[in-house]
Scaffold this active site. Sequence first.
Site, mmCIF file in Angstrom:
data_model
loop_
_atom_site.group_PDB
_atom_site.id
_atom_site.type_symbol
_atom_site.label_atom_id
_atom_site.label_comp_id
_atom_site.label_asym_id
_atom_site.label_seq_id
_atom_site.Cartn_x
_atom_site.Cartn_y
_atom_site.Cartn_z
ATOM 1 N N ASP A 157 -47.988 -37.318 0.446
ATOM 2 C CA ASP A 157 -48.393 -37.510 -0.942
ATOM 3 C C ASP A 157 -49.876 -37.230 -1.131
ATOM 4 O O ASP A 157 -50.308 -36.950 -2.240
ATOM 5 C CB ASP A 157 -48.075 -38.936 -1.382
ATOM 6 C CG ASP A 157 -46.588 -39.130 -1.589
ATOM 7 O OD1 ASP A 157 -46.150 -39.110 -2.748
ATOM 8 O OD2 ASP A 157 -45.860 -39.281 -0.598
ATOM 9 N N GLY A 190 -41.516 -38.087 -5.499
ATOM 10 C CA GLY A 190 -41.912 -37.015 -4.603
ATOM 11 C C GLY A 190 -43.097 -36.291 -5.216
ATOM 12 O O GLY A 190 -43.062 -35.903 -6.386
ATOM 13 N N ASN A 198 -48.331 -40.942 3.344
ATOM 14 C CA ASN A 198 -46.920 -40.620 3.106
ATOM 15 C C ASN A 198 -46.150 -41.938 2.995
ATOM 16 O O ASN A 198 -46.703 -43.023 3.175
ATOM 17 C CB ASN A 198 -46.372 -39.743 4.232
ATOM 18 C CG ASN A 198 -45.026 -39.127 3.884
ATOM 19 O OD1 ASN A 198 -44.845 -38.588 2.789
ATOM 20 N ND2 ASN A 198 -44.065 -39.197 4.789
#
Length: 362
Positions: free
Chosen positions: A254, A61, A264
């Site tokens: 991201d 993440g 992402n």
Amino acid sequence: MVSVKEIKEMFKPKLKPIIWDNNQNKLTVLDQSLLPFEKIFVELRTPEEVADAIRLMKVRGAPAIGITASYGMVLSVLKASNIDDALKLLHNAKQVMDKARPTAVNLSWATSHMLNRAKQYVESGEAKDIKELIELLKKDANKVFDDELEAEIQMGLYGLEKLNSGDTVLTQCNAGGLATGTGLGTALAPMKIAHLLGMDVSVIAPETRPWLQGSRLTVYELMEEGIPVTLITDTAVGLVMFKKMVNSVMVGADRILADGHVYNKIGTFKEAVIAHEMGIPFYVLAPVSTFDLKSSVNDVKIEERDPNEVRTVRGVPIAPENVKVFNPVFDVTPPKYITAIITEKGVIYPPFDKNVRKIVER
């Protein structure tokens, strides 16, 4: 309207993915690669161990990677004998950690931030010796964590304005507190805050192959917090939207470019296209540290991972051993499919190529 301060006081996360002991200079992380089957915390002692944890997705993440890398920079100087030695170790630590996940801009942002702060302290004379430099860097790393949590709360409050009681939200991958390291999250923050305030909201989570972050992590995290969640296969997304089972889509990111292209977890682009066709709002939630205002679509390298992540599930073969595999971790969603990008500084609406910089650089 409830404030950031009030939510910060109310929110008590049941999952704490990143724990820094300021007195013992000790970094401990929850090994997310083992969830939900095992809940094991591991201590990281060096930048190399931090890089391995990020590469092996024990920490994953974008925001969580940034926070962990910030503490990794602190770890790099703990055994330095003097300031010159510390600066060399910081440069080396940045190089080691930046290679772990090249697509996540938070990683290089965090290492650059910590390195630049160290240089400022030395040049200004604020850090006269290695002990003072370490203490100042610890404060900076802690501030990275605190700023992230406050940013997530603010994002959650902006996202809350897009929700009504009774809503069901579709997400992708895991953009909750496990992904950010704070226990709250980006894309899941509006639902967590809504739940905290007594609103009736629920989530639909696709499994998210190949690492199954949706089924392993998002479902686990929401169940821990008592938020209703339904797990679906990645291939059920279209039917779920066609049957009007969701009111909106909320995903993390991201990396976000200045023109609104969003990187992402793989599968996000598909959700965005279907949502666009079905008239369902599609929101991206991310802090401003996730924005890359310098790169273009042609500049960004999308990470590809081990083919065996697709050939197997938890080590069990599900495909011929030598089949050719294309295993990109992320995809890119063009701005035309995005309703709005929600940041801690405000909500960005199209046209993104004009409005992103207005909010991010504000």
